[in-house]
Design an enzyme around this catalytic site. Structure first.
Site, PDB file in Angstrom:
ATOM      1  N   ASN A   1       0.845  -1.197   0.000  1.00 24.73           N
ATOM      2  CA  ASN A   1       0.000   0.000   0.000  1.00 24.73           C
ATOM      3  C   ASN A   1       0.881   1.247   0.000  1.00 24.73           C
ATOM      4  O   ASN A   1       1.980   1.240   0.565  1.00 24.73           O
ATOM      5  CB  ASN A   1      -0.873   0.000   1.262  1.00 24.73           C
ATOM      6  CG  ASN A   1      -1.778   1.219   1.332  1.00 24.73           C
ATOM      7  OD1 ASN A   1      -2.394   1.613   0.335  1.00 24.73           O
ATOM      8  ND2 ASN A   1      -1.867   1.839   2.503  1.00 24.73           N
TER       9      ASN A   1
ATOM     10  N   HIS B   1       0.978   5.251   1.200  1.00 20.51           N
ATOM     11  CA  HIS B   1       0.292   6.097   2.179  1.00 20.51           C
ATOM     12  C   HIS B   1       0.996   7.469   2.247  1.00 20.51           C
ATOM     13  O   HIS B   1       2.219   7.524   2.274  1.00 20.51           O
ATOM     14  CB  HIS B   1       0.325   5.419   3.555  1.00 20.51           C
ATOM     15  CG  HIS B   1      -0.436   6.183   4.589  1.00 20.51           C
ATOM     16  ND1 HIS B   1      -1.814   6.186   4.631  1.00 20.51           N
ATOM     17  CD2 HIS B   1      -0.005   6.994   5.596  1.00 20.51           C
ATOM     18  CE1 HIS B   1      -2.210   6.965   5.631  1.00 20.51           C
ATOM     19  NE2 HIS B   1      -1.134   7.467   6.224  1.00 20.51           N
TER      20      HIS B   1
ATOM     21  N   SER C   1       5.018   6.780   2.324  1.00 21.36           N
ATOM     22  CA  SER C   1       5.462   5.447   2.751  1.00 21.36           C
ATOM     23  C   SER C   1       4.815   4.391   1.871  1.00 21.36           C
ATOM     24  O   SER C   1       3.656   4.518   1.472  1.00 21.36           O
ATOM     25  CB  SER C   1       5.042   5.165   4.201  1.00 21.36           C
ATOM     26  OG  SER C   1       5.558   6.137   5.083  1.00 21.36           O
TER      27      SER C   1
ATOM     28  N   ASP D   1      -2.648   0.550   8.070  1.00 18.03           N
ATOM     29  CA  ASP D   1      -1.393   1.241   7.745  1.00 18.03           C
ATOM     30  C   ASP D   1      -0.257   0.796   8.665  1.00 18.03           C
ATOM     31  O   ASP D   1       0.654   1.578   8.957  1.00 18.03           O
ATOM     32  CB  ASP D   1      -1.571   2.768   7.805  1.00 18.03           C
ATOM     33  CG  ASP D   1      -2.588   3.269   6.785  1.00 18.03           C
ATOM     34  OD1 ASP D   1      -2.670   2.686   5.690  1.00 18.03           O
ATOM     35  OD2 ASP D   1      -3.316   4.230   7.090  1.00 18.03           O
TER      36      ASP D   1
HETATM   37  C1  GAR Z   1      -2.716   8.787  -2.759  1.00 17.79           C
HETATM   38  O1  GAR Z   1      -2.189  10.031  -2.397  1.00 17.79           O
HETATM   39  C2  GAR Z   1      -2.458   7.753  -1.680  1.00 17.79           C
HETATM   40  O2  GAR Z   1      -1.277   7.997  -0.971  1.00 17.79           O
HETATM   41  C3  GAR Z   1      -3.667   7.930  -0.812  1.00 17.79           C
HETATM   42  O3  GAR Z   1      -4.731   8.131  -1.720  1.00 17.79           O
HETATM   43  C4  GAR Z   1      -4.231   8.866  -2.836  1.00 17.79           C
HETATM   44  C5  GAR Z   1      -4.790   8.261  -4.104  1.00 17.79           C
HETATM   45  O4  GAR Z   1      -4.468   9.057  -5.181  1.00 17.79           O
HETATM   46  N1  GAR Z   1      -3.879   6.781   0.005  1.00 17.79           N
HETATM   47  C6  GAR Z   1      -4.279   6.847   1.271  1.00 17.79           C
HETATM   48  O5  GAR Z   1      -4.553   7.883   1.841  1.00 17.79           O
HETATM   49  C7  GAR Z   1      -4.381   5.492   1.976  1.00 17.79           C
HETATM   50  N2  GAR Z   1      -4.593   5.649   3.354  1.00 17.79           N
HETATM   51  P1  GAR Z   1      -4.680   8.557  -6.678  1.00 17.79           P
HETATM   52  O6  GAR Z   1      -6.114   8.028  -6.767  1.00 17.79           O
HETATM   53  O7  GAR Z   1      -4.500   9.766  -7.510  1.00 17.79           O
HETATM   54  O8  GAR Z   1      -3.666   7.489  -6.961  1.00 17.79           O
END
Ligand code: GAR
Length: 188
Positions: free
Chosen positions: A107, A109, A136, A145
């Site tokens: 994942n 994060h 991360s 997480d």
């Molecule tokens: C990303 O920034 C990722 O780090 C976050 O969602 C976004 C998705 O962006 N994930 C989290 O917050 C997980 N807890 P995207 O749809 O443009 O790839």
């Protein structure tokens, strides 16, 4: 050629970065399937544009999380998936998927874990007055997480605009995710 699955719930910029890296040979793999849990998410159109098969599930249409995930596991098994990359998949992975794929799910994060777990990491970090932000990538286990960290990258930011932090962070995310997938696949 390795088979990847990318799970996403939203815009899909990380999905696009991974799929492009596969299509151009930067990653020696193909995105065999994109799994999405939001029937109206923009990532579905991105997958169509990139010719990646997508499976869109509405978790509420299933009697339980186990039933929902059993359906996903069937698809992953049928595609010979070696690595599942969660990319903005805003759902906690349950026992059914974990039992079938633990050790093969990663994942990304938007914080320097273990700080700021959960869905509002950037907003919480800004409210806290953080000066060094980061991204991360970690193995997924049953702790939110909380799995072992594989890669991290930090960046300084002294302002107070969460949108700007998201923008700066996403540039790093796309590079770091591609590099990390490559490292994992090379070690297999
Ligand atoms: C990303 O920034 C990722 O780090 C976050 O969602 C976004 C998705 O962006 N994930 C989290 O917050 C997980 N807890 P995207 O749809 O443009 O790839």
């Amino acid at each position: 050629m390795h088979n990847l699955a990318v799970f996403a719930s939203g815009t899909g910029t990380n999905f696009v970065a991974i799929a492009k890296a596969c299509a151009s040979g930067v990653i020696d793999a193909r995105v065999a399937v994109m799994v999405c849990d939001k029937p109206v998410a923009a990532v579905i159109e991105r997958a169509r544009e990139m010719g990646v098969e997508s499976f869109v599930f509405d978790p509420h249409a299933y009697p339980s999380k186990a039933a929902y995930e059993a359906e996903i596991v069937k698809i992953l098994d049928s595609k010979g998936i070696e690595l599942v990359c969660l990319a903005g998949y805003m759902r906690i992975v349950g026992d059914t998927l974990l039992k079938a794929y633990e050790g093969r799910i990663i994942n990304i994060h938007p914080s320097l874990l273990p700080a700021f777990k959960g869905a509002h990491a950037v907003e919480q970090a800004v409210a806290y007055g953080v000066k060094v932000y980061g991204i991360s990538i970690h193995w997924v286990n049953s702790d939110l997480d909380g799995g072992k960290i594989i890669a991290q990258r930090a960046f300084p930011y002294e302002g107070s605009d969460p949108e700007e932090v998201h923008r700066l962070g996403q540039v790093i995310e796309h590079e770091l995710y591609v590099e990390t997938i490559n490292t994992i696949l090379c070690e297999r």
